[in-house]
Design a protein around this motif. Structure first.
Motif, PDB file in Angstrom:
ATOM      1  N   VAL A 119       0.842  -1.203   0.000  1.00  0.00           N
ATOM      2  CA  VAL A 119       0.000   0.000   0.000  1.00  0.00           C
ATOM      3  C   VAL A 119       0.878   1.253   0.000  1.00  0.00           C
ATOM      4  N   ALA A 120       1.924   1.256   0.827  1.00  0.00           N
ATOM      5  CA  ALA A 120       2.834   2.404   0.879  1.00  0.00           C
ATOM      6  C   ALA A 120       3.520   2.618  -0.467  1.00  0.00           C
ATOM      7  N   CYS A 125       3.957   5.525  -5.793  1.00  0.00           N
ATOM      8  CA  CYS A 125       3.706   5.650  -7.239  1.00  0.00           C
ATOM      9  C   CYS A 125       2.771   6.809  -7.540  1.00  0.00           C
ATOM     10  N   PHE A 126       1.728   6.954  -6.726  1.00  0.00           N
ATOM     11  CA  PHE A 126       0.758   8.030  -6.945  1.00  0.00           C
ATOM     12  C   PHE A 126       1.419   9.401  -6.819  1.00  0.00           C
ATOM     13  N   VAL A 127       2.238   9.575  -5.796  1.00  0.00           N
ATOM     14  CA  VAL A 127       2.914  10.864  -5.597  1.00  0.00           C
ATOM     15  C   VAL A 127       3.901  11.122  -6.727  1.00  0.00           C
ATOM     16  N   ALA A 128       4.632  10.077  -7.150  1.00  0.00           N
ATOM     17  CA  ALA A 128       5.629  10.248  -8.211  1.00  0.00           C
ATOM     18  C   ALA A 128       4.992  10.666  -9.525  1.00  0.00           C
ATOM     19  N   ILE A 129       3.783  10.155  -9.804  1.00  0.00           N
ATOM     20  CA  ILE A 129       3.116  10.468 -11.071  1.00  0.00           C
ATOM     21  C   ILE A 129       2.335  11.775 -10.981  1.00  0.00           C
ATOM     22  N   SER A 130       1.657  11.995  -9.857  1.00  0.00           N
ATOM     23  CA  SER A 130       0.778  13.167  -9.728  1.00  0.00           C
ATOM     24  C   SER A 130       1.535  14.434  -9.347  1.00  0.00           C
ATOM     25  N   PHE A 131       2.575  14.297  -8.525  1.00  0.00           N
ATOM     26  CA  PHE A 131       3.314  15.480  -8.050  1.00  0.00           C
ATOM     27  C   PHE A 131       4.817  15.262  -8.222  1.00  0.00           C
ATOM     28  N   PRO A 132       5.280  15.120  -9.466  1.00  0.00           N
ATOM     29  CA  PRO A 132       6.705  14.805  -9.680  1.00  0.00           C
ATOM     30  C   PRO A 132       7.653  15.878  -9.164  1.00  0.00           C
ATOM     31  N   LEU A 133       7.244  17.147  -9.233  1.00  0.00           N
ATOM     32  CA  LEU A 133       8.124  18.225  -8.792  1.00  0.00           C
ATOM     33  C   LEU A 133       8.190  18.318  -7.271  1.00  0.00           C
ATOM     34  N   ARG A 134       7.164  17.833  -6.599  1.00  0.00           N
ATOM     35  CA  ARG A 134       7.120  17.897  -5.131  1.00  0.00           C
ATOM     36  C   ARG A 134       7.379  16.534  -4.499  1.00  0.00           C
ATOM     37  N   TYR A 135       7.810  15.576  -5.298  1.00  0.00           N
ATOM     38  CA  TYR A 135       7.977  14.194  -4.832  1.00  0.00           C
ATOM     39  C   TYR A 135       8.892  14.096  -3.614  1.00  0.00           C
ATOM     40  N   LEU A 139       7.564  13.062   0.236  1.00  0.00           N
ATOM     41  CA  LEU A 139       8.051  11.818   0.842  1.00  0.00           C
ATOM     42  C   LEU A 139       9.452  12.047   1.418  1.00  0.00           C
ATOM     43  N   THR A 140       9.494  12.772   2.526  1.00  0.00           N
ATOM     44  CA  THR A 140      10.767  13.006   3.207  1.00  0.00           C
ATOM     45  C   THR A 140      11.144  11.772   4.030  1.00  0.00           C
ATOM     46  N   HIS A 141      12.368  11.784   4.541  1.00  0.00           N
ATOM     47  CA  HIS A 141      12.816  10.668   5.378  1.00  0.00           C
ATOM     48  C   HIS A 141      11.909  10.501   6.598  1.00  0.00           C
ATOM     49  N   SER A 142      11.476  11.600   7.154  1.00  0.00           N
ATOM     50  CA  SER A 142      10.596  11.547   8.326  1.00  0.00           C
ATOM     51  C   SER A 142       9.266  10.893   7.990  1.00  0.00           C
ATOM     52  N   LEU A 215      -8.524  -2.784  -0.696  1.00  0.00           N
ATOM     53  CA  LEU A 215      -9.397  -1.688  -1.113  1.00  0.00           C
ATOM     54  C   LEU A 215      -8.600  -0.403  -1.334  1.00  0.00           C
ATOM     55  N   ILE A 216      -7.641  -0.137  -0.448  1.00  0.00           N
ATOM     56  CA  ILE A 216      -6.805   1.059  -0.602  1.00  0.00           C
ATOM     57  C   ILE A 216      -5.969   0.959  -1.877  1.00  0.00           C
ATOM     58  N   LEU A 217      -5.443  -0.238  -2.152  1.00  0.00           N
ATOM     59  CA  LEU A 217      -4.679  -0.444  -3.390  1.00  0.00           C
ATOM     60  C   LEU A 217      -5.556  -0.200  -4.614  1.00  0.00           C
ATOM     61  N   LEU A 218      -6.784  -0.684  -4.581  1.00  0.00           N
ATOM     62  CA  LEU A 218      -7.699  -0.485  -5.706  1.00  0.00           C
ATOM     63  C   LEU A 218      -7.970   0.998  -5.928  1.00  0.00           C
ATOM     64  N   VAL A 219      -8.269   1.723  -4.857  1.00  0.00           N
ATOM     65  CA  VAL A 219      -8.510   3.173  -4.964  1.00  0.00           C
ATOM     66  C   VAL A 219      -7.250   3.889  -5.444  1.00  0.00           C
ATOM     67  N   SER A 220      -6.091   3.469  -4.937  1.00  0.00           N
ATOM     68  CA  SER A 220      -4.825   4.098  -5.336  1.00  0.00           C
ATOM     69  C   SER A 220      -4.586   3.975  -6.833  1.00  0.00           C
ATOM     70  N   TYR A 221      -4.858   2.802  -7.388  1.00  0.00           N
ATOM     71  CA  TYR A 221      -4.601   2.608  -8.811  1.00  0.00           C
ATOM     72  C   TYR A 221      -5.664   3.266  -9.684  1.00  0.00           C
ATOM     73  N   ILE A 222      -6.844   3.455  -9.140  1.00  0.00           N
ATOM     74  CA  ILE A 222      -7.839   4.267  -9.870  1.00  0.00           C
ATOM     75  C   ILE A 222      -7.343   5.711  -9.973  1.00  0.00           C
ATOM     76  N   LEU A 223      -6.815   6.238  -8.865  1.00  0.00           N
ATOM     77  CA  LEU A 223      -6.274   7.603  -8.864  1.00  0.00           C
ATOM     78  C   LEU A 223      -5.028   7.703  -9.750  1.00  0.00           C
ATOM     79  N   ILE A 224      -4.190   6.670  -9.695  1.00  0.00           N
ATOM     80  CA  ILE A 224      -2.989   6.655 -10.544  1.00  0.00           C
ATOM     81  C   ILE A 224      -3.381   6.647 -12.017  1.00  0.00           C
ATOM     82  N   LEU A 225      -4.372   5.828 -12.362  1.00  0.00           N
ATOM     83  CA  LEU A 225      -4.827   5.752 -13.755  1.00  0.00           C
ATOM     84  C   LEU A 225      -5.398   7.088 -14.215  1.00  0.00           C
ATOM     85  N   GLN A 226      -6.166   7.726 -13.348  1.00  0.00           N
ATOM     86  CA  GLN A 226      -6.698   9.056 -13.683  1.00  0.00           C
ATOM     87  C   GLN A 226      -5.576  10.053 -13.905  1.00  0.00           C
TER      88      GLN A 226
END
Length: 300
Positions: A119-120, A125-135, A139-142, A215-226
């Protein structure tokens, strides 16, 4: 009454693990590929951990999550390996009750952790695709450390009551388990007392860990696909999907054997016992063996 209590206590003191049901002479043939799989699993996952630690260019969020997945796969393999090898190779089937409970706890816990790490990685993947400049700022070390701690803590807290729920039960029937390792549902069915609490809690644990994560994975990939479809360039769309391809393979390697084992357990009671044993072993062995291969092949 004293004799009955002594019988119950004696049956509670150990479990008999099973290799290939009704075909003990085939255990050696099972031991050979089993050792081959473990000899692939351990070096593969250790290699990923070492390379990510040594190579500075891999000190990025996606590789940190990959290291967590490799560490979880390694831990899951080491949790099941001692009894599986001893049963199939050395025919040592008797395990003390407490040893069985400890193995049960670690197998279920690391199974839950693997689901949470997947899930993490979907969130990564979602952050890398949706917000590449703020990636890197999202996702900081903290943040990564907090995600890892939350996944581990959630799995430990959810699974921790399981061995105690088993320990309270008297076992005055057969103490022969169906697999070469200890599972909650397998041990529970041998109790000679009401197991409704175990059944209900086991179901809730599955819902809170596996079903919720699915369920979270399914929602995540729907958002990633969008997000991918929202990119104008076809080349960038393919690049975005390619980013998640390894993770999709890891998800399939974890959930397909799990679903197959569940369906066979529920609807395949007429099938030969070896099918149940094979599916249960595949569920534990397949992800740790193939995940390193998938990521090593796809990571330049």
């Amino acid at each position: 009454m004293s004799l009955l209590n002594q019988t119950i206590e004696n049956h509670q003191s150990f479990f008999i693990l099973t290799g290939i049901p009704e075909m003990p002479e085939k255990d050696l043939w099972m031991a050979l590929p089993l050792c081959l799989l473990y000899s692939t699993t351990i070096p593969g996952n250790v290699t990923i951990l070492v390379v990510i630690k040594v190579e500075q260019s891999f000190h990025e969020p996606m590789y940190y999550f990959l290291a967590m997945l490799a560490a979880t796969d390694l831990s899951l393999s080491l949790s099941s390996m001692p009894t599986m090898v001893s049963v199939h190779w050395f025919n040592r089937c008797s395990k003390t009750f407490n040893v069985c409970l400890i193995q049960m706890f670690f197998i279920h816990t690391f199974g839950g952790v693997e689901s949470g790490i997947l899930v993490a990685m979907a969130f990564d993947c979602f952050v890398a695709i949706s917000f590449p400049l703020r990636y890197a700022t999202i996702l900081t070390h903290s943040v990564i450390s907090k995600i890892a701690a939350a996944v581990l803590l959630w799995s430990v807290v959810t699974v921790l009551p399981v061995p105690f729920l088993i320990k309270r039960l008297p076992f005055c029937h057969s103490n022969v388990l169906s697999h070469a390792y200890c599972l909650h549902q397998d041990a529970m069915r041998h109790a000679c007392a009401d197991t409704n609490v175990n059944i209900i809690y086991g179901l809730l644990a599955v819902i809170f860990i596996i079903v919720l994560d699915a369920l979270i994975l399914l929602v995540s990939y729907i958002l990633i696909l969008q997000a991918v479809l929202g990119v104008a360039s076809q080349e960038e769309r393919l690049k975005g999907l390619n980013t998640c391809l390894s993770h999709i393979c890891a998800v399939m390697l974890f959930y397909v054997p799990l679903i197959g084992m569940t369906l066979i357990h529920c609807y395949g009671k007429h099938l030969p016992p070896i099918i149940h044993t094979f599916m249960a072993d595949i569920y534990l062995l397949l992800p740790p063996v193939l995940n390193p291969i998938v990521y090593i092949v796809r990571t330049k």
